[in-house]
Design an enzyme around this catalytic site. Structure first.
Site, PDB file in Angstrom:
ATOM      1  N   ASN A  22       0.876  -1.171   0.000  1.00  0.00           N
ATOM      2  CA  ASN A  22       0.000   0.000   0.000  1.00  0.00           C
ATOM      3  C   ASN A  22       0.913   1.220   0.000  1.00  0.00           C
ATOM      4  O   ASN A  22       1.445   1.607   1.042  1.00  0.00           O
ATOM      5  CB  ASN A  22      -0.908  -0.027   1.234  1.00  0.00           C
ATOM      6  CG  ASN A  22      -1.900   1.119   1.275  1.00  0.00           C
ATOM      7  OD1 ASN A  22      -1.735   2.137   0.610  1.00  0.00           O
ATOM      8  ND2 ASN A  22      -2.931   0.969   2.084  1.00  0.00           N
ATOM      9  N   ARG A 105      -2.681  -1.762  -3.475  1.00  0.00           N
ATOM     10  CA  ARG A 105      -3.705  -0.725  -3.454  1.00  0.00           C
ATOM     11  C   ARG A 105      -3.392   0.280  -4.565  1.00  0.00           C
ATOM     12  O   ARG A 105      -2.291   0.819  -4.641  1.00  0.00           O
ATOM     13  CB  ARG A 105      -3.719  -0.008  -2.117  1.00  0.00           C
ATOM     14  CG  ARG A 105      -4.735   1.133  -2.058  1.00  0.00           C
ATOM     15  CD  ARG A 105      -4.490   2.010  -0.847  1.00  0.00           C
ATOM     16  NE  ARG A 105      -5.413   3.137  -0.811  1.00  0.00           N
ATOM     17  CZ  ARG A 105      -5.136   4.309  -0.251  1.00  0.00           C
ATOM     18  NH1 ARG A 105      -3.958   4.505   0.307  1.00  0.00           N
ATOM     19  NH2 ARG A 105      -6.024   5.275  -0.257  1.00  0.00           N
ATOM     20  N   HIS A 193     -11.268   5.786  -1.038  1.00  0.00           N
ATOM     21  CA  HIS A 193     -11.281   4.997   0.203  1.00  0.00           C
ATOM     22  C   HIS A 193     -12.134   3.743   0.059  1.00  0.00           C
ATOM     23  O   HIS A 193     -12.650   3.200   1.043  1.00  0.00           O
ATOM     24  CB  HIS A 193     -11.790   5.832   1.397  1.00  0.00           C
ATOM     25  CG  HIS A 193     -10.885   6.951   1.769  1.00  0.00           C
ATOM     26  ND1 HIS A 193     -11.332   8.221   2.079  1.00  0.00           N
ATOM     27  CD2 HIS A 193      -9.527   7.025   1.865  1.00  0.00           C
ATOM     28  CE1 HIS A 193     -10.309   9.011   2.356  1.00  0.00           C
ATOM     29  NE2 HIS A 193      -9.197   8.303   2.229  1.00  0.00           N
ATOM     30  N   ARG A 253      -5.698  18.692   2.931  1.00  0.00           N
ATOM     31  CA  ARG A 253      -6.531  19.057   1.786  1.00  0.00           C
ATOM     32  C   ARG A 253      -7.780  19.780   2.260  1.00  0.00           C
ATOM     33  O   ARG A 253      -8.301  19.483   3.332  1.00  0.00           O
ATOM     34  CB  ARG A 253      -6.895  17.799   0.988  1.00  0.00           C
ATOM     35  CG  ARG A 253      -5.741  17.222   0.203  1.00  0.00           C
ATOM     36  CD  ARG A 253      -6.059  15.827  -0.340  1.00  0.00           C
ATOM     37  NE  ARG A 253      -5.529  14.795   0.526  1.00  0.00           N
ATOM     38  CZ  ARG A 253      -5.827  13.500   0.424  1.00  0.00           C
ATOM     39  NH1 ARG A 253      -6.674  13.088  -0.498  1.00  0.00           N
ATOM     40  NH2 ARG A 253      -5.302  12.614   1.245  1.00  0.00           N
ATOM     41  N   GLU A 395      -7.676  -2.411   5.266  1.00  0.00           N
ATOM     42  CA  GLU A 395      -7.506  -2.404   3.817  1.00  0.00           C
ATOM     43  C   GLU A 395      -6.612  -3.550   3.357  1.00  0.00           C
ATOM     44  O   GLU A 395      -6.826  -4.127   2.279  1.00  0.00           O
ATOM     45  CB  GLU A 395      -6.915  -1.073   3.377  1.00  0.00           C
ATOM     46  CG  GLU A 395      -7.838   0.111   3.602  1.00  0.00           C
ATOM     47  CD  GLU A 395      -7.147   1.450   3.399  1.00  0.00           C
ATOM     48  OE1 GLU A 395      -7.810   2.368   2.877  1.00  0.00           O
ATOM     49  OE2 GLU A 395      -5.966   1.581   3.766  1.00  0.00           O
TER      50      GLU A 395
END
Length: 410
Positions: A22, A105, A193, A253, A395
Site C-alpha cells: 500500500n 492498493r 477509500h 486538503r 484495507e
C-alpha cells in the site's frame, strides 16, 4: 521452482504466501499473509519517510512483536521503486515458503477497473493516464507495481482499486453539472477509500444485524477523509469526487471549495499552477487552518486558538456533510467511524455525534472514551435512535482476499 515462485526460504514451512503493498505519498505499508486464508498477516510493516535522509523500515509479527530487519541504506530510500527493490529480498528472508502473488492498493481505477484485476504492462499504461486525478498516490502505486515486476517477473500483480467500491453510484450521484463533452472526457465523481469501505461493509452484518442492509453512513476519518452512504452495503453516495481533494476537510486538503477560489488564486493572486496544486494538496486542511500540524492528536493537545478553530471547522464540515449524505440516502439507520481519527480521536467523534442529534444519534460518553482501546465497539447510548459504532478498518485484508481469489487464475 515454478515460474510464479520466488523460491523457498531456509528452515521455514513450505507454504505459499502473498505480499500486499500500500504505497502512500512518502511511505509503503507492507504485509505478508498465508495464501490459503486469514485476515491477519504473519508479518507487517512500514517503510517510512521515503525520499528523505531519514527513511526507515520497521516490521512486526502476528503478535505485534518487532521483527529485526536490516537498516535501510540511504540509497534504497530515495524513491518508492528503489525502496521496494531493496525490500523484496529482505522480506523473502522472513516469508514462509514462496510468494505466489502481490496485491497492490491503487487509488484510481477510472472507468476501466471496477473490480480487482491482474495487471500487466498494458494495464499499467492505462492506469498511468489517471495520474493527474490522484497525483499524490497514483505514481507511487505504479512505481510499486513496476518494481515488483522487475524483481519478481513471474509473480502475478493484483490491483485493488479505491474507486471500484463506488462503481454502484447512480448516474445522477456521479455526475457534475458540466457540459456533456467535459463529462465525456471522464470528469465525474469517482469516490475513494473504497478498500476501507469494502472492509466496513463486510463487517456490518456482524455488528449491526439486519440494520446492516439499511442506510448506513461510514466516516473514514484519517489524514485523508471521506464519507460513504450505503444501502444494502453498496455505495450510493460519497463525498470525494473527481479527485481526492473534494468533500470533508482533511489533514492537508481543503475538501469542498468554491472553484472560483482556485480561479482567484490563479488570476488575481498571481499564483502559478504548481503553487496552487501545492496549496490544495499539502498546505490546506488542518495544517493550513491551524498553521501548526495536520495531526489531529497535536491539535487536540494544543491550547492555541488556531488549533481549536481548525478542529471546530473539521467537525462543522463533517456534521454538515453527514447531513448531505443522509439526505441522499433518505435517512440514516447507522453511523460508523473508522480510520485514524475515526478510530482514535474520541473528542472528535463526540462532537460529530452531538452535531448529528437531529438524526436521532445520542452518544454514550463512557463507551466513546473506552473505544480508544481498539476493536469494534458501539458508542451510542441505549436510547439512541441511530446506532453509532467504531469499526477498525483493514484495507490490507481486503487486498489479501482479492489477491488470493485471483492469484490462482493468473
Amino acid at each position: 521452482m515454478s515460474e510464479k515462485s520466488t523460491g523457498p526460504c531456509v528452515d521455514r514451512p513450505a507454504r505459499s504466501s502473498i505480499l500486499t503493498l500500500n504505497a502512500g505519498s512518502s511511505s509503503i505499508k507492507f504485509a505478508i499473509f498465508d495464501a490459503r486464508a486469514g485476515d491477519d498477516p504473519y508479518l507487517s510493516g512500514l517503510a517510512d519517510r521515503i525520499g528523505s535522509d531519514a527513511a526507515t523500515v520497521t516490521a512486526k509479527d502476528a503478535d505485534g512483536q518487532p521483527i529485526a530487519l536490516p537498516e535501510m541504506p540511504q540509497a534504497a530510500g530515495e524513491t518508492h521503486e528503489t525502496t521496494i527493490a531493496w525490500l523484496l529480498p529482505v522480506l523473502m528472508e522472513h516469508a514462509s515458503g514462496t510468494i505466489v502473488a502481490s496485491g497492490h492498493r491503487v487509488v484510481h481505477g477510472g472507468t476501466d477497473f471496477v473490480v480487482p484485476a491482474v495487471l500487466d504492462e498494458d494495464a499499467l499504461t492505462v492506469l498511468e493516464r489517471l495520474v493527474p486525478l490522484a497525483r499524490t498516490h497514483q505514481p507511487h502505486a505504479l512505481a510499486a507495481l513496476r518494481a515488483v515486476g522487475r524483481v519478481w517477473p513471474g509473480v502475478p500483480r493484483i490491483g485493488c482499486f479505491d474507486t471500484a467500491f463506488h462503481s454502484t453510484l447512480s448516474p445522477v450521484a456521479r455526475a457534475f453539472a458540466l457540459p456533456q463533452w467535459v463529462s465525456d472526457a471522464g470528469v465525474r465523481r469517482y469516490g475513494f477509500h473504497g478498500l476501507s469501505y469494502e472492509w466496513i461493509a463486510s463487517r456490518l452484518p456482524k455488528h449491526l444485524g439486519p440494520v446492516a442492509d439499511g442506510r448506513v453512513i461510514a466516516a473514514h476519518l484519517g489524514n485523508g477523509a471521506s464519507l460513504c452512504g450505503m444501502i444494502a452495503r453498496r455505495s450510493q453516495a460519497t463525498t470525494m469526487g473527481f479527485t481526492p481533494l473534494d468533500g470533508l476537510m482533511m489533514g492537508e486538503r481543503p475538501g469542498v471549495l468554491d472553484p472560483g477560489a482556485v480561479l482567484f488564486m490563479l488570476d488575481e493572486m498571481g499564483l502559478d499552477l504548481a503553487e496552487v496544486r501545492r496549496i490544495l494538496f499539502r498546505e490546506s486542511g488542518l495544517r493550513g487552518v491551524s498553521g501548526l500540524s495536520n495531526d489531529m492528536r497535536a491539535l487536540l493537545a494544543s491550547d492555541r486558538p488556531e488549533a481549536r478553530f481548525a478542529v471546530d471547522l473539521y467537525v462543522h464540515r463533517a456534521v454538515s456533510q453527514i447531513g448531505a449524505i443522509a439526505a441522499e440516502l433518505g435517512g440514516c439507520d447507522a453511523l460508523v467511524f473508522t480510520a485514524g481519527v475515526g478510530e482514535h480521536a474520541a473528542p472528535v467523534r463526540a462532537r460529530i455525534v452531538e452535531g448529528c442529534g437531529w438524526l436521532g444519534a445520542r452518544l454514550d460518553h463512557s463507551a466513546n472514551d473506552a473505544a480508544a482501546g481498539g476493536g469494534a465497539r458501539v458508542i451510542s447510548a441505549a436510547d439512541s435512535r441511530v446506532p453509532v459504532w467504531v469499526v477498525p478498518t483493514n484495507e490490507e485484508a481486503v487486498i489479501a482476499n482479492a489477491t488470493r481469489a485471483l492469484a490462482g487464475a493468473a
